[in-house]
Design an enzyme around this catalytic site. Structure first.
Site, mmCIF file in Angstrom:
data_model
loop_
_atom_site.group_PDB
_atom_site.id
_atom_site.type_symbol
_atom_site.label_atom_id
_atom_site.label_comp_id
_atom_site.label_asym_id
_atom_site.label_seq_id
_atom_site.Cartn_x
_atom_site.Cartn_y
_atom_site.Cartn_z
ATOM 1 N N ARG A 15 22.099 21.626 -7.909
ATOM 2 C CA ARG A 15 21.516 22.618 -8.824
ATOM 3 C C ARG A 15 21.746 24.028 -8.277
ATOM 4 N NH1 ARG A 15 15.625 20.040 -8.995
ATOM 5 N NH2 ARG A 15 16.293 19.481 -6.895
ATOM 6 N N LYS A 75 16.196 24.422 -3.524
ATOM 7 C CA LYS A 75 15.558 23.694 -2.413
ATOM 8 C C LYS A 75 15.165 24.649 -1.295
ATOM 9 C CE LYS A 75 15.107 19.769 -2.487
ATOM 10 N NZ LYS A 75 14.028 19.007 -3.137
ATOM 11 N N TYR A 94 11.616 25.937 -4.240
ATOM 12 C CA TYR A 94 10.755 24.825 -3.792
ATOM 13 C C TYR A 94 10.735 24.859 -2.267
ATOM 14 C CZ TYR A 94 11.028 22.485 -8.383
ATOM 15 O OH TYR A 94 10.931 22.160 -9.707
ATOM 16 N N HIS A 96 7.854 22.838 -0.299
ATOM 17 C CA HIS A 96 7.169 21.625 0.176
ATOM 18 C C HIS A 96 6.875 21.734 1.673
ATOM 19 C CE1 HIS A 96 7.447 19.576 -3.658
ATOM 20 N NE2 HIS A 96 8.700 19.949 -3.734
ATOM 21 N N GLU A 118 6.390 24.855 -6.192
ATOM 22 C CA GLU A 118 5.506 23.696 -6.393
ATOM 23 C C GLU A 118 4.018 24.051 -6.397
ATOM 24 O OE1 GLU A 118 7.478 24.132 -3.783
ATOM 25 O OE2 GLU A 118 6.383 23.825 -1.922
ATOM 26 N N ASP A 270 8.896 10.368 -3.426
ATOM 27 C CA ASP A 270 8.905 11.668 -2.721
ATOM 28 C C ASP A 270 7.528 12.023 -2.168
ATOM 29 O OD1 ASP A 270 7.870 12.084 -5.287
ATOM 30 O OD2 ASP A 270 8.535 14.160 -5.346
HETATM 31 N N1 LIG Z 1 11.881 11.126 -7.172
HETATM 32 C C1 LIG Z 1 12.044 12.270 -7.814
HETATM 33 O O1 LIG Z 1 13.143 12.786 -7.919
HETATM 34 C C2 LIG Z 1 10.871 12.921 -8.467
HETATM 35 C C3 LIG Z 1 11.034 13.954 -9.402
HETATM 36 C C4 LIG Z 1 9.912 14.490 -10.023
HETATM 37 C C5 LIG Z 1 8.636 14.004 -9.694
HETATM 38 N N2 LIG Z 1 8.501 13.017 -8.760
HETATM 39 C C6 LIG Z 1 7.207 12.435 -8.399
HETATM 40 O O2 LIG Z 1 6.707 11.618 -9.446
HETATM 41 C C7 LIG Z 1 5.301 11.453 -9.275
HETATM 42 C C8 LIG Z 1 4.578 11.635 -10.598
HETATM 43 O O3 LIG Z 1 4.693 12.997 -11.006
HETATM 44 P P1 LIG Z 1 4.010 13.522 -12.355
HETATM 45 O O4 LIG Z 1 4.526 14.902 -12.564
HETATM 46 O O5 LIG Z 1 4.147 12.526 -13.448
HETATM 47 O O6 LIG Z 1 2.477 13.601 -11.913
HETATM 48 P P2 LIG Z 1 1.207 13.701 -12.896
HETATM 49 O O7 LIG Z 1 0.111 14.329 -12.104
HETATM 50 O O8 LIG Z 1 1.594 14.319 -14.193
HETATM 51 O O9 LIG Z 1 0.839 12.171 -13.188
HETATM 52 C C9 LIG Z 1 0.327 11.306 -12.236
HETATM 53 C C10 LIG Z 1 -0.540 10.292 -12.947
HETATM 54 O O10 LIG Z 1 -0.907 9.285 -11.989
HETATM 55 C C11 LIG Z 1 -2.183 8.826 -12.399
HETATM 56 N N3 LIG Z 1 -2.790 8.017 -11.344
HETATM 57 C C12 LIG Z 1 -3.457 8.405 -10.229
HETATM 58 N N4 LIG Z 1 -3.872 7.324 -9.532
HETATM 59 C C13 LIG Z 1 -3.438 6.230 -10.215
HETATM 60 C C14 LIG Z 1 -3.536 4.829 -10.007
HETATM 61 N N5 LIG Z 1 -4.173 4.334 -8.970
HETATM 62 N N6 LIG Z 1 -2.965 4.014 -10.921
HETATM 63 C C15 LIG Z 1 -2.305 4.496 -11.985
HETATM 64 N N7 LIG Z 1 -2.189 5.817 -12.245
HETATM 65 C C16 LIG Z 1 -2.756 6.659 -11.357
HETATM 66 C C17 LIG Z 1 -2.920 10.122 -12.722
HETATM 67 O O11 LIG Z 1 -4.103 9.881 -13.479
HETATM 68 C C18 LIG Z 1 -1.840 10.867 -13.504
HETATM 69 O O12 LIG Z 1 -1.941 10.631 -14.898
HETATM 70 C C19 LIG Z 1 4.924 12.468 -8.197
HETATM 71 O O13 LIG Z 1 4.778 11.797 -6.970
HETATM 72 C C20 LIG Z 1 6.095 13.417 -8.153
HETATM 73 O O14 LIG Z 1 6.224 14.047 -6.886
HETATM 74 C C21 LIG Z 1 9.587 12.503 -8.146
#
Ligand SMILES: NC(=O)c1ccc[n+]([C@@H]2O[C@H](COP(=O)([O-])OP(=O)(O)OC[C@H]3O[C@@H](n4cnc5c(N)ncnc54)[C@H](O)[C@@H]3O)[C@@H](O)[C@H]2O)c1
Length: 370
Positions: A15, A75, A94, A96, A118, A270
């Site tokens: 990016r 990043k 970002y 972190h 973030e 992550d």
């Molecule tokens: N791998 C990647 O490239 C990448 C990219 C973007 C985001 N992410 C990650 O994805 C994850 C989710 O991000 P998001 O933006 O959707 O977050 P978000 O806060 O919008 O959603 C998280 C959800 O998890 C729910 N939750 C909490 N505890 C729970 C449980 N025990 N059981 C079920 N649900 C539960 C919350 O109520 C919430 O609705 C984060 O860890 C974020 O860092 C990773």
């Protein structure tokens, strides 16, 4: 203001911090933008396009850091960039910090002003500069899941949508936030039978209202997860507990309940991941297999679709970047609480509680630097 856009040098990061459209917008407001040569290439933007938008191309990363008052990146800077950062230089990217002590110490030592994407936060506590990447990752989770369910990829050999006379696949999504919602929309659109689990009843109510008929909402708890993973063809991990490590909702012993060739895409990897057996992988080697279950655990999923990701990210960052450039970071942060929350480090001080706590370093009120 003089703005610098260096080329990202972190492994597999394609990016770029600003698009040609963003450069044109900055120019319109009287700012000068220097772009390192080929910075936008992997996102599909040529030096020519930047020049046409009014940008100036510089051949090396050293020159970009040397001339710029504000650096806009994607990043966090990596070690080779630390010495290039000048005192009082504003870095908008970002960071972190809570996951890297060396980065935290280096930014304090350099005296940089670090405004982290973030932690920019709206009054409803949402994180506007994280949302676009979650949207990309959520949608990608299903695309990747569908691919790894194919037999040549070691999956079960199941087509997500089925065909007439053959039932569609079952997709279980743990967490119904941004990632979970986008994943559910994609899976439902392909015709899969989708279950979303969340601990928030309010969230489940909302999802139940807006999702199509092939999406069911279920309360997330140990009992329900055990039942659902035994049925699922694809499991998506999308849980986030802000400020805390993601809980292991699927433990190693639970893999035995799943059928051979089932695919797990743990987007939350992550933040530690919500499936115990998930450890971060890269786009070069995205999957591994444990107990016949395919694990896809790429920690920077949006990096694989840099064109979409760059546009999505810069759509969200540009309005903030413009405020910083137009007013200078102090006035911009004093006038905009959302931006003020993005301040993590300045004048060698940590001004974000979570970062200070992560490394046992002194915390200073953000007002002390404004
Ligand atoms: N791998 C990647 O490239 C990448 C990219 C973007 C985001 N992410 C990650 O994805 C994850 C989710 O991000 P998001 O933006 O959707 O977050 P978000 O806060 O919008 O959603 C998280 C959800 O998890 C729910 N939750 C909490 N505890 C729970 C449980 N025990 N059981 C079920 N649900 C539960 C919350 O109520 C919430 O609705 C984060 O860890 C974020 O860092 C990773």
């Amino acid at each position: 203001m003089i703005i610098g856009i260096p080329k990202e040098i972190k492994n597999n990061e394609n990016r770029v911090g600003l698009t040609p459209a963003g450069v044109a917008e900055m120019k319109k407001h009287g700012h000068i933008v220097y772009i390192q040569t080929s910075a936008g290439e992997s996102s599909g933007f040529s030096d020519e396009e930047y020049k046409e938008a009014g940008g100036l191309i510089l051949p090396t990363i050293e020159e970009v850091y040397a001339i710029a008052e504000m650096i806009i990146k994607v990043k966090e800077p990596i070690a080779s960039e630390y010495p290039l950062i000048k005192k009082d230089q504003l870095l908008f990217t970002y960071f972190h910090f809570a996951s890297s002590e060396p980065l935290t110490l280096a930014m304090m030592e350099r005296g940089a002003v670090c405004l982290a994407y973030e932690t920019v936060e709206k009054s409803d506590r949402s994180l506007p500069l994280l949302v676009p990447m979650s949207e990309v990752a959520g949608r990608m989770a299903i695309q990747q899941g569908a691919k790894y369910l194919e037999k040549p990829q070691k999956g079960k050999g199941v087509l997500l949508g089925g065909v007439p006379g053959v039932p569609p696949a079952k997709v279980l999504i743990l967490g119904g936030g941004i990632v979970g919602t986008q994943a559910a929309k994609m899976a439902a659109g392909l015709g899969a039978r989708v279950v979303i689990m969340d601990v928030s009843l309010q969230r489940l109510r909302y999802l139940s209202d807006i999702m199509p008929q092939n999406v069911t909402t279920i309360m997330s708890n140990h009992y329900n997860i055990r039942e659902a993973i035994a049925q699922a063809d694809l499991v998506v991990g999308a849980v986030l507990i802000p400020g805390a490590k993601t809980p292991n909702l699927v433990t190693r012993d639970m893999l035995k309940l799943m059928r051979s060739g089932t695919v797990i895409v743990d987007v939350a990897v992550d933040q530690g991941g919500c499936i115990e057996t998930c450890t971060p992988t890269t786009h070069e080697n995205p999957t591994f297999i444990i107990d016949d279950i395919v694990h896809y655990c790429v920690a920077n999923m949006p990096g694989a679709v840099p064109y979409t990701s760059t546009l999505a990210l810069t759509n969200a960052t540009l309005p903030y970047a413009l405020q910083l450039a137009n007013k200078g970071w102090k006035t911009a942060c004093l006038e905009n609480e959302e931006l003020k929350k993005g301040l993590n480090i300045a004048n060698g001080k940590i001004v974000y509680q979570g970062v200070a706590d992560a490394w046992g370093l002194p915390y200073n009120k953000v007002e002390s630097i404004l």
